[in-house]
Design a protein around this motif. Structure first.
Motif, PDB file in Angstrom:
ATOM      1  N   VAL A  43       0.855  -1.209  -0.126  1.00 51.00           N
ATOM      2  CA  VAL A  43      -0.151  -0.127  -0.141  1.00 51.00           C
ATOM      3  C   VAL A  43       0.934   1.281   0.098  1.00 51.00           C
ATOM      4  CG1 VAL A  43      -1.846   1.254   1.322  1.00 51.00           C
ATOM      5  CG2 VAL A  43      -1.820  -1.296   1.322  1.00 51.00           C
ATOM      6  N   TYR A  71     -12.457  -3.708   3.284  1.00 45.78           N
ATOM      7  CA  TYR A  71     -12.322  -2.272   3.744  1.00 45.78           C
ATOM      8  C   TYR A  71     -11.834  -2.348   5.174  1.00 45.78           C
ATOM      9  CZ  TYR A  71     -12.771   2.942   4.485  1.00 45.78           C
ATOM     10  OH  TYR A  71     -12.505   3.917   4.758  1.00 45.78           O
ATOM     11  N   ASN A  72     -12.377  -2.845   6.026  1.00 47.29           N
ATOM     12  CA  ASN A  72     -12.111  -2.765   7.466  1.00 47.29           C
ATOM     13  C   ASN A  72     -10.870  -3.537   7.624  1.00 47.29           C
ATOM     14  OD1 ASN A  72     -14.252  -1.203   8.421  1.00 47.29           O
ATOM     15  ND2 ASN A  72     -15.454  -2.985   8.510  1.00 47.29           N
ATOM     16  N   TYR A  74      -8.297  -3.694   5.439  1.00 46.48           N
ATOM     17  CA  TYR A  74      -7.402  -3.163   4.452  1.00 46.48           C
ATOM     18  C   TYR A  74      -6.522  -2.100   5.259  1.00 46.48           C
ATOM     19  CZ  TYR A  74      -5.283  -0.960   0.282  1.00 46.48           C
ATOM     20  OH  TYR A  74      -4.511  -0.702  -0.691  1.00 46.48           O
ATOM     21  N   HIS A  76      -5.177   0.819   5.761  1.00 47.03           N
ATOM     22  CA  HIS A  76      -5.172   2.245   5.154  1.00 47.03           C
ATOM     23  C   HIS A  76      -4.355   3.127   5.487  1.00 47.03           C
ATOM     24  CE1 HIS A  76      -9.603   1.622   4.111  1.00 47.03           C
ATOM     25  NE2 HIS A  76      -9.445   0.640   4.978  1.00 47.03           N
ATOM     26  N   GLU A  80      -5.242   9.174   2.212  1.00 43.81           N
ATOM     27  CA  GLU A  80      -6.463   8.008   1.476  1.00 43.81           C
ATOM     28  C   GLU A  80      -7.464   8.790   1.097  1.00 43.81           C
ATOM     29  OE1 GLU A  80      -8.085   3.805   1.236  1.00 43.81           O
ATOM     30  OE2 GLU A  80      -7.189   4.281   3.062  1.00 43.81           O
ATOM     31  N   SER A  82     -10.964   8.243  -1.390  1.00 40.27           N
ATOM     32  CA  SER A  82     -11.797   7.351  -2.226  1.00 40.27           C
ATOM     33  C   SER A  82     -12.966   7.933  -3.008  1.00 40.27           C
ATOM     34  CB  SER A  82     -12.283   5.756  -1.437  1.00 40.27           C
ATOM     35  OG  SER A  82     -11.117   5.397  -1.114  1.00 40.27           O
ATOM     36  N   LYS A 105     -12.157   5.088   7.393  1.00 41.50           N
ATOM     37  CA  LYS A 105     -10.808   5.310   7.702  1.00 41.50           C
ATOM     38  C   LYS A 105     -10.150   6.191   6.537  1.00 41.50           C
ATOM     39  CE  LYS A 105     -11.006   0.975   9.579  1.00 41.50           C
ATOM     40  NZ  LYS A 105     -10.557  -0.650   9.737  1.00 41.50           N
ATOM     41  N   ASP A 106     -10.933   6.735   5.575  1.00 43.34           N
ATOM     42  CA  ASP A 106     -10.456   7.505   4.331  1.00 43.34           C
ATOM     43  C   ASP A 106     -11.409   8.757   4.293  1.00 43.34           C
ATOM     44  OD1 ASP A 106     -12.282   6.187   3.365  1.00 43.34           O
ATOM     45  OD2 ASP A 106     -11.237   5.911   1.497  1.00 43.34           O
TER      46      ASP A 106
END
Length: 123
Positions: A43, A71-72, A74, A76, A80, A82, A105-106
């Motif tokens: 990442v 998503y949870n 990943y 992050h 970030e 999205s 989280k982004d």
């Protein structure tokens, strides 16, 4: 649908990663999961992603559940953003999905035009 790809993934010259979805069934969800999990160990510090659902039907419950789980899980990065690009008909659906299935989280935003999403991501 078996003859066609469910998902197309590419990285633009400006660094934006684009996921284009043409289906939202179990096969598409599993393909998406494999792609995301393959990239979890590399990442970048700055991540810009477009999830383009404008050419797909509404998601199945399996797809929604798996997307939220991925998503949870990943890792992050701190920088970030999205962008979710939806068709006009399912824009309201995606706003609800983002709010219900994901703990942000982004920075996320929903668009109906990809050009608007790109502009926002590059700001």
């Amino acid at each position: 649908m078996d003859d066609k790809k469910s998902i197309r993934v590419r990285q633009r010259d400006d660094g934006i990663l684009v996921f284009e979805f043409y289906a939202m069934h179990k096969k598409a969800a599993d393909e998406f999961a494999a792609i995301v999990r393959a990239g979890m160990n590399s990442v970048p510090e700055k991540l810009r992603v477009i999830y383009d659902f404008s050419q797909s039907p509404s998601p199945t419950p399996y797809f929604l559940t798996l997307q939220g789980k991925l998503y949870n899980e990943y890792p992050h990065p701190a920088d970030e953003k999205s962008a979710y690009v939806t068709g006009i008909d399912n824009n309201e659906v995606w706003v609800r999905i983002v709010r219900k299935y994901l703990v942000a989280k982004d920075i996320m935003k929903v668009f109906t035009m990809r050009e608007d999403a790109i502009k926002w991501l590059l700001e």
